[in-house]
Scaffold this motif. Structure first.
Motif, PDB file in Angstrom:
ATOM      1  N   LEU A 180       0.831  -1.205   0.000  1.00  0.00           N
ATOM      2  CA  LEU A 180       0.000   0.000   0.000  1.00  0.00           C
ATOM      3  C   LEU A 180       0.863   1.251   0.000  1.00  0.00           C
ATOM      4  CD1 LEU A 180      -2.762  -1.022   2.578  1.00  0.00           C
ATOM      5  CD2 LEU A 180      -3.134  -0.526   0.147  1.00  0.00           C
ATOM      6  N   PRO A 181       0.498   2.281  -0.761  1.00  0.00           N
ATOM      7  CA  PRO A 181       1.289   3.519  -0.811  1.00  0.00           C
ATOM      8  C   PRO A 181       0.913   4.466   0.331  1.00  0.00           C
ATOM      9  CG  PRO A 181      -0.517   3.675  -2.366  1.00  0.00           C
ATOM     10  CD  PRO A 181      -0.626   2.312  -1.735  1.00  0.00           C
ATOM     11  N   TRP A 182       1.292   4.112   1.534  1.00  0.00           N
ATOM     12  CA  TRP A 182       0.816   4.831   2.719  1.00  0.00           C
ATOM     13  C   TRP A 182       1.094   6.330   2.660  1.00  0.00           C
ATOM     14  CZ3 TRP A 182      -2.367   2.536   6.056  1.00  0.00           C
ATOM     15  CH2 TRP A 182      -2.371   1.147   6.128  1.00  0.00           C
ATOM     16  N   ALA A 183       2.255   6.714   2.168  1.00  0.00           N
ATOM     17  CA  ALA A 183       2.614   8.138   2.155  1.00  0.00           C
ATOM     18  C   ALA A 183       1.676   8.949   1.265  1.00  0.00           C
ATOM     19  CB  ALA A 183       4.054   8.316   1.689  1.00  0.00           C
ATOM     20  N   SER A 184       1.092   8.318   0.254  1.00  0.00           N
ATOM     21  CA  SER A 184       0.211   9.015  -0.681  1.00  0.00           C
ATOM     22  C   SER A 184      -1.256   8.920  -0.307  1.00  0.00           C
ATOM     23  CB  SER A 184       0.390   8.438  -2.092  1.00  0.00           C
ATOM     24  OG  SER A 184       1.705   8.629  -2.559  1.00  0.00           O
ATOM     25  N   MET A 185      -1.584   8.122   0.676  1.00  0.00           N
ATOM     26  CA  MET A 185      -2.983   7.868   0.997  1.00  0.00           C
ATOM     27  C   MET A 185      -3.586   8.981   1.834  1.00  0.00           C
ATOM     28  SD  MET A 185      -2.484   3.772   1.612  1.00  0.00           S
ATOM     29  CE  MET A 185      -3.973   3.478   2.547  1.00  0.00           C
ATOM     30  N   SER A 186      -4.878   9.212   1.620  1.00  0.00           N
ATOM     31  CA  SER A 186      -5.599  10.209   2.414  1.00  0.00           C
ATOM     32  C   SER A 186      -5.777   9.680   3.837  1.00  0.00           C
ATOM     33  CB  SER A 186      -6.967  10.492   1.791  1.00  0.00           C
ATOM     34  OG  SER A 186      -7.792   9.334   1.859  1.00  0.00           O
ATOM     35  N   PRO A 187      -6.024  10.560   4.792  1.00  0.00           N
ATOM     36  CA  PRO A 187      -6.248  10.095   6.170  1.00  0.00           C
ATOM     37  C   PRO A 187      -7.375   9.076   6.278  1.00  0.00           C
ATOM     38  CG  PRO A 187      -5.842  12.455   6.160  1.00  0.00           C
ATOM     39  CD  PRO A 187      -5.940  12.041   4.722  1.00  0.00           C
ATOM     40  N   SER A 188      -8.447   9.259   5.512  1.00  0.00           N
ATOM     41  CA  SER A 188      -9.561   8.302   5.583  1.00  0.00           C
ATOM     42  C   SER A 188      -9.163   6.947   5.005  1.00  0.00           C
ATOM     43  CB  SER A 188     -10.786   8.857   4.849  1.00  0.00           C
ATOM     44  OG  SER A 188     -10.516   9.062   3.467  1.00  0.00           O
ATOM     45  N   GLU A 189      -8.380   6.946   3.923  1.00  0.00           N
ATOM     46  CA  GLU A 189      -7.881   5.684   3.368  1.00  0.00           C
ATOM     47  C   GLU A 189      -7.037   4.936   4.399  1.00  0.00           C
ATOM     48  OE1 GLU A 189      -6.519   5.324  -1.013  1.00  0.00           O
ATOM     49  OE2 GLU A 189      -5.980   7.328  -0.339  1.00  0.00           O
TER      50      GLU A 189
END
Length: 524
Positions: free
Chosen positions: A264-273
């Motif tokens: 998962l691309p955690w750094a690019s994910m929105s807070p809700s994601e």
């Protein structure tokens, strides 16, 4: 119908008419109270007083309130907050006494509030604005997620909200809202004269936020790429002998959860994601079957690449994955790389309208898109109703001995029991008959209660839906045998759908403390 009726009532309110008798002067708070009543009554009538006989209503409905509070410490002396509870989402417009003397401070938030509550203060609304209204405000859950992300620091969400504000100010919804506030504060023309400068300032702010959001987006992607390049974590997983499908069939939950997390691309994910995926990964690692859901799926081998293994003790295991994994090529581990691109493709319904800015990926938009087109989705569809599931069992065409085309079974009916954090109602769906539930990405063998290959044709006593449901009921200690009657009353499952759907939204969009009522007066 109800909106049209209440447009007329709103116009009467603007001109300070009561419901009976001659015109009379109303105070600011009295006018706001009457507006709150009209909005709340309109929402209640539109959605059956909260009964929600139709799944589509859950997508659209909200409880609304306008609250006067002692003090709001921001420039507008007003704000809109949302929160989830057993009755679903509540949207509150809060203001303090400053706005009575300076109604222009309340204008933008009141304009937004009327769109979130689907209430028109004017009758002459342009067609293009109706289309914009449908795109952005069709479901309050999408806006609530956008607001959540903005509050948690997402520059992309802040930029998108700024663009929505600018579009609202330019829309035909703006003038009647201005006229309403001018009427109840006796400041004729005051807000309307300010409107051009408000539009100009809003457009400038949206452009500035776009630049910041795009820069942040590039930095986030660079951070993800750098981590992957330096650690070679993905390559290490891909070179491992046991691929994703192997680990799923082994019920190796810790390894599967860690593998998904690493891709998962955690750094690019929105807070809700991030909030949703943390919830789902925790449910994979530590499933809680005391809070579980039993549901059914019609399996189609054309899209469901069923995974099978026969264990040394004779146990036959099956497992399943969503189409984002089954439709791609390469090993199932490598296919996890598709998660990065898939979230961008399916997570922003308004991306085409706001394509000059950063993409705002949301879970609610992914849920909506899945209901429209489940292929290439990160979710698998389920339903409470096994008869609905049988409609999706696969068939394929073949030629018989006489050269005629015929259909043969190419799938089956699946029953699962899964931790409710990872199997939840799709309250964003626009297809009420399906009573759709969603499970993200994978189904483990230990979550499979029963699987019946092919249709129920009744050649033996065990080859019936009744026997299948009895088996599921016995293994899960649930009342699924209610569905032996195709005309069974669905009210109990509608209750579950509403309760569990709102609970999921509350779990991944936890309420902000300021959402609690702080008011001296609440107008509903």
């Amino acid at each position: 119908m109800f909106i049209r009726v209440y447009v007329v009532l709103a116009i009467l309110l603007i001109h300070n008419f009561t419901f009976a008798g001659p015109p009379q002067e109303l105070s600011f708070d009295e006018s706001i109270r009457k507006l709150a009543f009209l909005i709340g009554d309109n929402m209640s009538r539109k959605h059956g007083g909260g009964i929600y006989e139709n799944q589509l209503e859950l997508r659209e409905a909200a409880v609304t309130a306008i609250e006067k509070v002692p003090l709001i410490d921001n420039e507008s002396h007003s704000r809109i907050v949302s929160s989830y509870g057993s009755d679903g989402i509540t949207i509150r417009l809060q203001y303090d006494e400053t706005v009575e003397k300076k109604p222009e401070l309340l204008f933008k938030n009141l304009l937004l509030f009327t769109r979130l509550s689907h209430f028109d203060l004017g009758a002459d609304i342009r067609v293009a604005d109706r289309e914009f209204d449908k795109l952005i405000f069709d479901s309050p859950h999408t806006w609530a997620e956008l607001q959540f992300n903005s509050e948690k620091g997402s520059l992309a969400a802040r930029a998108r909200l700024a663009h929505i504000e600018n579009d609202l100010l330019k829309s035909s919804f703006a003038q009647p809202t201005a006229e309403f506030l001018e009427q109840i504060t006796k400041t004729s023309g005051r807000i309307q004269r300010l409107l051009p400068s408000l539009i100009q300032d809003s457009a400038k702010q949206a452009q500035e936020l776009d630049q910041l959001a795009l820069k942040s987006e590039r930095l986030q992607k660079k951070s993800t790429d750098t981590w992957r390049s330096e650690t070679k974590t993905l390559e290490q997983w891909e070179s491992q002998a046991d691929k994703l499908n192997d680990l799923i069939l082994k019920n190796d939950r810790p390894a599967v959860a860690q593998m998904i997390s690493d891709f998962l691309p955690w750094a690019s994910m929105s807070p809700s994601e991030s909030s949703a995926w943390n919830l789902w990964l925790e449910a994979i690692r530590h499933p809680d079957l005391t809070k579980s859901t039993v549901a059914f799926r019609g399996v189609d081998y054309a899209t469901d690449k069923i995974q099978r293994i026969n264990m040394p003790d004779g146990e036959s295991r099956v497992a399943f994955m969503s189409t984002v994994l089954t439709k791609n090529q390469g090993s199932y581990t490598r296919r996890l790389r598709s998660l990065s691109a898939n979230r961008l493709q399916n997570g922003d319904i308004a991306v085409e309208k706001y394509k000059s800015g950063a993409t705002v990926v949301g879970i609610s938009d992914q849920m909506t898109n899945h209901a429209h087109e489940p292929r290439s989705s990160s979710f698998l569809s389920f339903t409470y109703d096994p008869w609905v599931a049988t409609k999706f069992v696969g068939r394929k065409k073949i030629l018989d001995d006489k050269g005629k085309m015929k259909h043969i079974p190419n799938g089956g009916t699946l029953a699962v029991r899964i931790d409710s954090r990872r199997l939840f109602p799709n309250i964003m769906s626009e297809y009420p008959g399906e009573i759709e539930l969603l499970a993200p990405l994978v189904i483990f063998p230990d979550e499979v209660v029963a699987y019946k290959e092919g249709p129920f044709i009744g050649q033996t006593n065990n080859d019936t839906m009744e026997a299948f449901l009895e088996t599921v009921a016995e293994k899960t200690n649930t009342n699924v045998t209610i569905w032996t009657d195709r005309a069974a009353k669905k009210s109990v499952f509608k209750f579950y759908f509403k309760r569990d759907g709102y609970k999921f939204m509350e779990n991944f969009l936890p309420n902000n403390p300021i959402s609690a009522p702080l008011c001296s007066r609440i107008f509903r």
